[in-house]
Motif scaffolding. Structure first.
Motif: not given
Length: 198
Positions: A124-132
């Motif tokens: 669910t983090r993939l939509y509004f947060q680009e991975p680091s």
């Protein structure tokens, strides 16, 4: 009067809600088959992400799949997630992941198990947060498994399953997911951003 305004702001600020919405078009083999809406709200330190999608697929026979997920994070840590998948309006799969203080209790389709430690990056983090670069693993709340996450190019990432050869590709712009090509064994679903409201 000025003192009163400052006091009022200091009281109300912790309860202020910040929200954003992204709408996507789902396609299969170049044909539009459905849509997806994702909302994220931050309220008093708790981030809530809700995902709703519906797609009608024709592969020899026609079926409609609906997906609903509600996830909560506390300071980046996943604290709870519920997923319900329906096929032709009948429940096809459910999962519930909940933080208990030192591990996660997972219930998937009637089966219960545990995941040790904290989960700081989930699907669910993939939509509004680009991975680091610190994110090398990602928890799939629908499948209830930890997958591998790797950067393949600028703003482009692969999510792979350790037990299979399937890979899904995620592409970003300004930190927002622009397109996801999800590998479902024999077919690939493409989810492409249609509109974004910050």
């Amino acid at each position: 009067m000025r003192t009163f305004i400052i006091l009022a702001i200091s009281i109300l600020l912790p309860f202020y809600t910040i929200g954003q919405t992204a709408k996507y078009i789902i396609s299969l083999k170049g044909f539009e088959v459905g849509n997806q809406t994702v909302t994220q709200k931050v309220n008093n330190g708790i981030t809530t992400v809700e995902v709703s999608s519906k797609a009608t697929v024709k592969l020899g026979f026609t079926y409609t799949v609906s997906y609903h997920q509600l996830a909560h994070y506390d300071n980046q840590r996943l604290i709870e997630s519920r997923v319900t998948i329906k096929k032709n309006d009948e429940i096809y799969s459910t999962s519930h992941t909940k933080w208990t203080g030192d591990h996660y209790r997972v219930m998937q389709d009637g089966k219960s198990f545990q995941i040790p430690g904290e989960l700081h990056f989930a699907t669910t983090r993939l939509y509004f947060q680009e991975p680091s670069t610190e994110h090398q693993r990602i928890y799939s709340e629908a499948d209830c498994v930890i997958k591998l996450l790797e950067k393949s190019a600028a703003h482009t990432y692969w999510v792979s399953e350790p037990q299979t050869n399937r890979k899904s590709k995620y592409t970003y712009k300004n930190g927002i997911l622009q397109e996801a090509v999800v590998d479902h064994a024999l077919i690939d679903f493409v989810t492409k951003l249609h509109s974004y409201t910050p």
